[in-house]
Motif scaffolding. Sequence first.
Motif, mmCIF file in Angstrom:
data_model
loop_
_atom_site.group_PDB
_atom_site.id
_atom_site.type_symbol
_atom_site.label_atom_id
_atom_site.label_comp_id
_atom_site.label_asym_id
_atom_site.label_seq_id
_atom_site.Cartn_x
_atom_site.Cartn_y
_atom_site.Cartn_z
ATOM 1 N N HIS A 301 -122.245 -58.866 -34.761
ATOM 2 C CA HIS A 301 -122.469 -59.805 -33.896
ATOM 3 C C HIS A 301 -124.111 -60.109 -33.595
ATOM 4 C CE1 HIS A 301 -122.443 -61.985 -29.949
ATOM 5 N NE2 HIS A 301 -123.154 -60.996 -29.501
ATOM 6 N N HIS A 344 -123.657 -67.127 -35.946
ATOM 7 C CA HIS A 344 -122.818 -66.604 -36.878
ATOM 8 C C HIS A 344 -122.666 -67.391 -38.372
ATOM 9 C CE1 HIS A 344 -119.414 -64.119 -38.467
ATOM 10 N NE2 HIS A 344 -118.879 -65.208 -38.640
ATOM 11 N N GLU A 348 -123.478 -65.399 -41.861
ATOM 12 C CA GLU A 348 -122.723 -65.436 -42.898
ATOM 13 C C GLU A 348 -123.330 -66.078 -44.128
ATOM 14 O OE1 GLU A 348 -119.243 -67.682 -41.451
ATOM 15 O OE2 GLU A 348 -118.145 -65.872 -41.638
#
Length: 420
Positions: A301, A344, A348
């Motif tokens: 996170h 995020h 990624e």
Amino acid sequence: MRSDTRTAYHPRMTLSPPFSPEGNVLVVGGGLVGASLAIALDAAGCRVTLVEAAAPRADAQPSYDERNLALARATVNGLDAIGVWPLAAAQATPIRHIHVSRAGEFGSARLDAATHGVDALGWTLPARELGSALLRRLDACQRLVRLAPASLVGLTQCDDGWRAQITTQEGEQHIDAALLVGADGTESFVRAQLGIGAEVHDYQQTLFVCTVTPERDPANRAWERFSDEGPIAMLPLAERRCGMVLTVASDMASDVAAMNDAEFIALAQHRFGWRLGRLSRPGKRHPYAIRRVAARNLIAHRAVLVGNAAQTVHPIGAQGFNLGLRDALTLAELVAQAADPGSHPLLERYAARRAPDREGTMAMSHDLVRFACMPQAWLAPFRSLALLAYDRVPPLQRVLARRGMGFRGEPPHAVLERVP
């Protein structure tokens, strides 16, 4: 970074005063990779806070015994792109030829810079010189906030980022960040606090690093020689010296450490051979136990691991810092293009881009040391044929040269720039 302070990792919670990350990137670890990342992010206009365990200082005068780095061509391109290489280039020695062989076997592979259309495959540089260049470049950063000496002692996770508890000489501070970067080394405190596990492989080997003076001029040539006992490498340095990296089994390490200079140089001569003539003047020897440590995940996170915090590889081929700098420059490139540095999708994308390079480099270093150093006699012809193929088959040699120069997968754009 290590800390003796007992810390607690807190899940999402309400903070007082109000949490305000404002796009700030917090880089924990001011080593070679962390400092490079902070410089690249600052140059891209990002707000960055760098937490360094040690106070910045310029190292003392050059020493015969100092540690040396082998920098791949891609690494030098990247350092040039962020303004560091011009501050260190005068102290670097180009590597224009690489020779790879195994004791007692007929095959060898040779790489030549001119054959591949470049002036050098890489460079050697005293670690002190690179550290000094990074320090001077950090001093020129416009937006960067540096906390040094300082230690991260606690983390609180929030929806929009992290609040870090930092201890400094002036007392405790709290830093809010939209992205937390762990660049704090093999025993990463950030990695542990994020709950990311690591796969550890003990090679049962110890590395001895020192400087030697060969009878013959190394002439910008680097050597990697394998044997049943492990690899030995010679890196060309200024003033006709070589940086020697000698690997021994861990159960021999104490005996090797206790050797006098004559005994140690006799061992090195036996392992390396006589291609450079008689070796002499061994400098102070520095032993390092060799382990491979690979984080099971690169991201969490609003957090990411880079450099040795993400992966510590076998030093064969000198890939550690080279791989870590590509981590740093890839992350900086993606953050510079994003409105939210910790989103995020961005993280990624970072993990996906780094996967081929990271996994390929780790596999190469791991498999090479196992295959090249296994004592089974039946492997000898296969090893020799493999080396001959890399030496004589142009497509294979191009692959070997490209990967050796640090170009694998989807590299950061900065490393593709040519050195002036």
